[in-house]
Write a protein that holds these residues in place. Sequence first.
Motif, mmCIF file in Angstrom:
data_model
loop_
_atom_site.group_PDB
_atom_site.id
_atom_site.type_symbol
_atom_site.label_atom_id
_atom_site.label_comp_id
_atom_site.label_asym_id
_atom_site.label_seq_id
_atom_site.Cartn_x
_atom_site.Cartn_y
_atom_site.Cartn_z
ATOM 1 N N MET A 1 0.746 6.451 14.059
ATOM 2 C CA MET A 1 0.356 6.781 12.691
ATOM 3 C C MET A 1 0.100 8.285 12.611
ATOM 4 O O MET A 1 -0.574 8.853 13.456
ATOM 5 N N THR A 2 0.642 8.930 11.599
ATOM 6 C CA THR A 2 0.504 10.367 11.432
ATOM 7 C C THR A 2 -0.830 10.704 10.764
ATOM 8 O O THR A 2 -1.507 9.826 10.212
ATOM 9 N N VAL A 3 -1.171 11.980 10.767
ATOM 10 C CA VAL A 3 -2.380 12.441 10.091
ATOM 11 C C VAL A 3 -2.284 12.142 8.589
ATOM 12 O O VAL A 3 -3.244 11.690 7.962
ATOM 13 N N ALA A 4 -1.100 12.337 8.010
ATOM 14 C CA ALA A 4 -0.904 12.041 6.583
ATOM 15 C C ALA A 4 -1.147 10.559 6.299
ATOM 16 O O ALA A 4 -1.743 10.202 5.278
ATOM 17 N N ASP A 5 -0.701 9.697 7.231
ATOM 18 C CA ASP A 5 -0.948 8.256 7.061
ATOM 19 C C ASP A 5 -2.444 7.951 7.074
ATOM 20 O O ASP A 5 -2.930 7.151 6.284
ATOM 21 N N LEU A 6 -3.163 8.585 7.993
ATOM 22 C CA LEU A 6 -4.605 8.360 8.094
ATOM 23 C C LEU A 6 -5.338 8.852 6.856
ATOM 24 O O LEU A 6 -6.241 8.178 6.352
ATOM 25 N N VAL A 7 -4.934 10.014 6.344
ATOM 26 C CA VAL A 7 -5.555 10.544 5.125
ATOM 27 C C VAL A 7 -5.264 9.606 3.961
ATOM 28 O O VAL A 7 -6.156 9.282 3.171
ATOM 29 N N GLY A 8 -4.021 9.147 3.841
ATOM 30 C CA GLY A 8 -3.660 8.200 2.789
ATOM 31 C C GLY A 8 -4.419 6.896 2.923
ATOM 32 O O GLY A 8 -4.870 6.321 1.931
ATOM 33 N N GLN A 9 -4.597 6.434 4.152
ATOM 34 C CA GLN A 9 -5.326 5.189 4.379
ATOM 35 C C GLN A 9 -6.797 5.358 3.978
ATOM 36 O O GLN A 9 -7.379 4.467 3.366
ATOM 37 N N ASP A 10 -7.390 6.506 4.295
ATOM 38 C CA ASP A 10 -8.777 6.775 3.886
ATOM 39 C C ASP A 10 -8.890 6.812 2.361
ATOM 40 O O ASP A 10 -9.827 6.257 1.792
ATOM 41 N N ALA A 11 -7.932 7.457 1.705
ATOM 42 C CA ALA A 11 -7.948 7.534 0.240
ATOM 43 C C ALA A 11 -7.766 6.142 -0.370
ATOM 44 O O ALA A 11 -8.409 5.804 -1.373
ATOM 45 N N ALA A 12 -6.908 5.334 0.240
ATOM 46 C CA ALA A 12 -6.694 3.970 -0.243
ATOM 47 C C ALA A 12 -7.972 3.148 -0.095
ATOM 48 O O ALA A 12 -8.352 2.409 -1.013
ATOM 49 N N GLU A 13 -8.660 3.293 1.015
ATOM 50 C CA GLU A 13 -9.916 2.559 1.218
ATOM 51 C C GLU A 13 -10.989 3.036 0.236
ATOM 52 O O GLU A 13 -11.781 2.235 -0.249
ATOM 53 N N GLU A 14 -10.990 4.315 -0.069
ATOM 54 C CA GLU A 14 -11.948 4.844 -1.048
ATOM 55 C C GLU A 14 -11.671 4.264 -2.434
ATOM 56 O O GLU A 14 -12.588 3.849 -3.146
ATOM 57 N N LEU A 15 -10.401 4.206 -2.822
ATOM 58 C CA LEU A 15 -10.035 3.598 -4.097
ATOM 59 C C LEU A 15 -10.426 2.121 -4.109
ATOM 60 O O LEU A 15 -10.976 1.625 -5.097
ATOM 61 N N ALA A 16 -10.153 1.416 -3.021
ATOM 62 C CA ALA A 16 -10.516 -0.005 -2.928
ATOM 63 C C ALA A 16 -12.024 -0.190 -3.089
ATOM 64 O O ALA A 16 -12.468 -1.130 -3.760
ATOM 65 N N LEU B 1 -4.246 -4.019 -3.374
ATOM 66 C CA LEU B 1 -3.769 -3.199 -4.489
ATOM 67 C C LEU B 1 -3.698 -1.730 -4.075
ATOM 68 O O LEU B 1 -2.686 -1.060 -4.319
ATOM 69 N N ALA B 2 -4.737 -1.234 -3.457
ATOM 70 C CA ALA B 2 -4.749 0.172 -3.024
ATOM 71 C C ALA B 2 -3.640 0.438 -2.007
ATOM 72 O O ALA B 2 -2.976 1.480 -2.062
ATOM 73 N N THR B 3 -3.411 -0.488 -1.112
ATOM 74 C CA THR B 3 -2.344 -0.314 -0.119
ATOM 75 C C THR B 3 -0.975 -0.269 -0.793
ATOM 76 O O THR B 3 -0.139 0.567 -0.453
ATOM 77 N N LEU B 4 -0.751 -1.165 -1.759
ATOM 78 C CA LEU B 4 0.526 -1.147 -2.484
ATOM 79 C C LEU B 4 0.692 0.146 -3.284
ATOM 80 O O LEU B 4 1.815 0.628 -3.454
ATOM 81 N N LEU B 5 -0.400 0.702 -3.761
ATOM 82 C CA LEU B 5 -0.331 1.971 -4.481
ATOM 83 C C LEU B 5 0.006 3.132 -3.550
ATOM 84 O O LEU B 5 0.774 4.022 -3.913
ATOM 85 N N PHE B 6 -0.561 3.140 -2.354
ATOM 86 C CA PHE B 6 -0.433 4.285 -1.458
ATOM 87 C C PHE B 6 0.755 4.227 -0.506
ATOM 88 O O PHE B 6 1.118 5.250 0.066
ATOM 89 N N THR B 7 1.365 3.056 -0.337
ATOM 90 C CA THR B 7 2.450 2.966 0.640
ATOM 91 C C THR B 7 3.664 3.775 0.183
ATOM 92 O O THR B 7 3.948 3.865 -1.016
#
Length: 155
Positions: A1-16, A32-38
């Motif tokens: 997993m890249t740094v960008a993936d981790l940042v996106g995953q953190d943002a998705a969890e924050e939205l969730a 829902l957040a995962t489908l938005l950020f993928t």
Amino acid sequence: MTVADLVGQDAAEELALVLTNHGLQRMTARVLATLLFTEQPTMTAGELADRLQASAGGISGALKMLISVGLAERVPAPTSRREHYRLRDNAWAVLYTNQNEVIGAIRAAAQAGIAATENGSLARERLTEMRDFYEFLSSEIPALVERWHQTRSRT
């Protein structure tokens, strides 16, 4: 997993978390957040379960809920035997269009309450305000969604 993936995953969890704090079930909000950020065009339930470290049952329930309100959809994937899901195109307008059914049911329940109460009663006043508000929403939502489509088509 890249740094960008981790940042996106953190943002998705924050939205969730925000969605959960405002009434959405936790797993539904996370899916829902995962489908938005993928960046993938579609995801399988297994991919969602792996990404979220969640059970198949939790993912299945969340997907059923998101599909039922029009936010997610099952999509064909000819090269796969698994079902694929994605955030529905125009999901937010579809969600509000589907709200017309909910608004109609609430309006009908308020009307039934009005019929069961006496003229001049506080209950009737409150129920009348409720019915009137939902009648107003029902008449305004189609025009609002149409303006949204017009705005989107210009961009």
